[in-house]
Enzyme design. Structure first.
Site, PDB file in Angstrom:
ATOM      1  N   ASP A 172      -5.444  13.224  -0.589  1.00  0.00           N
ATOM      2  CA  ASP A 172      -6.269  12.320   1.135  1.00  0.00           C
ATOM      3  C   ASP A 172      -8.276  12.194   1.393  1.00  0.00           C
ATOM      4  O   ASP A 172      -8.506  13.491   1.053  1.00  0.00           O
ATOM      5  CB  ASP A 172      -5.689  13.626   1.802  1.00  0.00           C
ATOM      6  CG  ASP A 172      -6.258  13.296   3.232  1.00  0.00           C
ATOM      7  OD1 ASP A 172      -5.654  12.437   3.781  1.00  0.00           O
ATOM      8  OD2 ASP A 172      -7.736  13.315   3.986  1.00  0.00           O
TER       9      ASP A 172
ATOM     10  N   ASP B  10     -11.350   1.452   2.109  1.00  0.00           N
ATOM     11  CA  ASP B  10     -10.352   0.417   1.644  1.00  0.00           C
ATOM     12  C   ASP B  10      -9.235   0.867   2.183  1.00  0.00           C
ATOM     13  O   ASP B  10      -8.425   1.125   1.817  1.00  0.00           O
ATOM     14  CB  ASP B  10     -10.625  -0.032   0.677  1.00  0.00           C
ATOM     15  CG  ASP B  10      -8.999  -1.431   0.096  1.00  0.00           C
ATOM     16  OD1 ASP B  10      -9.172  -2.259   1.420  1.00  0.00           O
ATOM     17  OD2 ASP B  10      -8.933  -1.601  -0.998  1.00  0.00           O
TER      18      ASP B  10
ATOM     19  N   ASP C  23      -4.811  -0.144  -4.773  1.00  0.00           N
ATOM     20  CA  ASP C  23      -4.440  -1.484  -5.027  1.00  0.00           C
ATOM     21  C   ASP C  23      -5.121  -2.151  -6.529  1.00  0.00           C
ATOM     22  O   ASP C  23      -5.125  -2.839  -6.782  1.00  0.00           O
ATOM     23  CB  ASP C  23      -4.075  -2.892  -4.213  1.00  0.00           C
ATOM     24  CG  ASP C  23      -5.408  -2.732  -3.135  1.00  0.00           C
ATOM     25  OD1 ASP C  23      -6.006  -3.353  -3.723  1.00  0.00           O
ATOM     26  OD2 ASP C  23      -4.667  -2.829  -1.683  1.00  0.00           O
TER      27      ASP C  23
ATOM     28  N   GLN D 245       5.191   6.390   2.595  1.00  0.00           N
ATOM     29  CA  GLN D 245       5.724   5.103   2.995  1.00  0.00           C
ATOM     30  C   GLN D 245       6.100   4.200   2.728  1.00  0.00           C
ATOM     31  O   GLN D 245       6.379   4.043   1.670  1.00  0.00           O
ATOM     32  CB  GLN D 245       3.829   4.145   3.117  1.00  0.00           C
ATOM     33  CG  GLN D 245       3.242   3.864   2.208  1.00  0.00           C
ATOM     34  CD  GLN D 245       1.948   4.228   2.137  1.00  0.00           C
ATOM     35  OE1 GLN D 245       1.309   3.579   3.177  1.00  0.00           O
ATOM     36  NE2 GLN D 245       1.089   3.989   1.051  1.00  0.00           N
TER      37      GLN D 245
ATOM     38  N   HIS E 277     -11.445  -8.194  -1.163  1.00  0.00           N
ATOM     39  CA  HIS E 277     -12.207  -7.726  -1.581  1.00  0.00           C
ATOM     40  C   HIS E 277     -13.843  -8.023  -2.346  1.00  0.00           C
ATOM     41  O   HIS E 277     -14.204  -6.827  -1.788  1.00  0.00           O
ATOM     42  CB  HIS E 277     -11.287  -7.119  -3.305  1.00  0.00           C
ATOM     43  CG  HIS E 277      -9.464  -6.638  -2.259  1.00  0.00           C
ATOM     44  ND1 HIS E 277      -8.458  -7.734  -3.148  1.00  0.00           N
ATOM     45  CD2 HIS E 277      -9.447  -5.509  -2.151  1.00  0.00           C
ATOM     46  CE1 HIS E 277      -8.228  -6.641  -2.363  1.00  0.00           C
ATOM     47  NE2 HIS E 277      -8.306  -5.159  -1.944  1.00  0.00           N
TER      48      HIS E 277
HETATM   49  N1  AG3 Z   1      -7.011  -2.994   3.180  1.00  0.00           N
HETATM   50  C1  AG3 Z   1      -6.671  -3.544   4.595  1.00  0.00           C
HETATM   51  C2  AG3 Z   1      -4.878  -3.623   5.594  1.00  0.00           C
HETATM   52  C3  AG3 Z   1      -5.729  -3.985   6.942  1.00  0.00           C
HETATM   53  C4  AG3 Z   1      -4.770  -5.020   7.316  1.00  0.00           C
HETATM   54  N2  AG3 Z   1      -3.813  -4.694   8.614  1.00  0.00           N
HETATM   55  C5  AG3 Z   1      -2.092  -5.056   8.737  1.00  0.00           C
HETATM   56  N3  AG3 Z   1      -2.149  -5.871   7.669  1.00  0.00           N
HETATM   57  N4  AG3 Z   1      -2.094  -4.996   9.621  1.00  0.00           N
HETATM   58  C6  AG3 Z   1      -5.964  -2.901   2.481  1.00  0.00           C
HETATM   59  C7  AG3 Z   1      -6.190  -3.178   1.186  1.00  0.00           C
HETATM   60  C8  AG3 Z   1      -6.521  -4.107   0.372  1.00  0.00           C
HETATM   61  N5  AG3 Z   1      -6.953  -3.285  -0.779  1.00  0.00           N
END
Ligand code: AG3
Length: 295
Positions: free
Chosen positions: A139, A158, A88, A33, A64
């Site tokens: 994965d 997450d 992250d 990505q 978080h």
């Molecule tokens: N976790 C959820 C992200 C979703 C946000 N979606 C978007 N911006 N389209 C992100 C990881 C954080 N630790």
């Protein structure tokens, strides 16, 4: 204002979040990505995956803390935790605040996310150097398939939005593996997208439909995440043993909060209870989804 750098993430037809930028700090394609880090005057540093906001320094604490603490304060003494995604480090940072934690497995499919977070978000990613944390570049769906039954007290998902690489993390097979790797009293907590999103609002009812046959208690709660699409976000908690409200003791949580490492900025014992009070349209979204046949 000619030449000004800007970032936008639209969730539908040009509606979404826009900010001017002070700088573009990092951009790469990891092979999986696009990973970018940008600096915004109000939101601070922002982590973008494929142009989508994953976190900002300004409001990541809300996401978080709210993904982690409702589940961990429900458990009397959580020891072993699995985090799927969350490269992250923000979720791991919140988990490690609990002194009872002995072992954390973090499964992130893209090792570059971890490396970029360590360079640009050192305080968010600080937990990765804690000896209790074990990093796995794999994965998530495959990792849980080979994990031992009944091992974890809590599993946190997450993930990014339910498309592309994250799609398998919103499926029936994955949830049933999560249930299998959880201890009988364990808790699963996941981000279940925005109930106002024109497309992903269907995630919340779908998650309920898939989790209810597997767990006795399934309940969702909300938090504002201003930099995520629509600004309002849902999380879902599932457990075969603990009811997210009836088995939650505010006094116990308050006492334990004194012993956490660091101070929480969003989650409180009162907020735990308040967050599960759902607006009418969200209750309807969930119950309409349950009435439909499984997809
Ligand atoms: N976790 C959820 C992200 C979703 C946000 N979606 C978007 N911006 N389209 C992100 C990881 C954080 N630790």
């Amino acid at each position: 204002m000619g030449g000004e750098l800007r970032f936008s993430e639209f969730f539908s037809h040009g509606a979404g979040l826009t900010t001017s930028l002070d700088a573009l700090l990092h951009c790469e394609h990891s092979g999986i990505q696009h990973i970018c880090v940008v600096q915004s005057p109000v939101f601070g540093r922002m982590l973008l995956l494929d142009g989508m906001v994953m976190l900002t320094e300004w409001d990541e604490f809300i996401y978080h803390e709210m993904l982690v603490h409702p589940a961990l304060f429900l458990l009397p003494s959580p020891r072993r935790v699995l985090v799927i995604g969350g490269g992250d480090g923000g979720t791991v940072r919140e988990v490690l605040r609990h002194p009872s934690i002995e072992h954390v497995d973090l499964v992130e499919i893209d090792p570059r996310v971890i490396a970029v977070a360590q360079s640009y978000f050192p305080t968010v990613a600080a937990g990765f150097s804690d000896p209790r944390v074990h990093l796995h570049h794999a994965d998530g769906a495959e990792f849980v398939r080979s994990a031992p039954s009944g091992f974890y007290d809590a599993v946190f998902v997450d993930s990014t939005d339910p498309t592309g690489i994250a799609e398998s993390l919103f499926g029936e097979a994955f949830y049933s593996e999560c249930q299998r790797v959880l201890h009988a009293t364990g808790v699963l907590a996941l981000q279940s997208e925005s109930p106002l999103h024109p497309v992903y609002c269907q995630t919340l009812p779908r998650v309920h439909r898939l989790l209810r046959p597997l767990f006795r208690h399934v309940a969702s709660y909300l938090a504002p995440i201003p930099t995520y699409p629509t600004g309002i976000w849902s999380f879902t908690l599932a457990s075969r043993h603990y009811h997210p409200l009836e088995d939650f003791s505010p006094t116990n949580a308050q006492q334990r909060m004194e012993c956490l490492s660091g101070k929480l900025r969003y989650y409180t014992a009162e907020l735990h209870r308040a967050a599960f009070a759902l607006p009418g349209f969200v209750q309807e979204l969930i119950s309409e989804g349950l009435a439909q046949p499984a997809p």
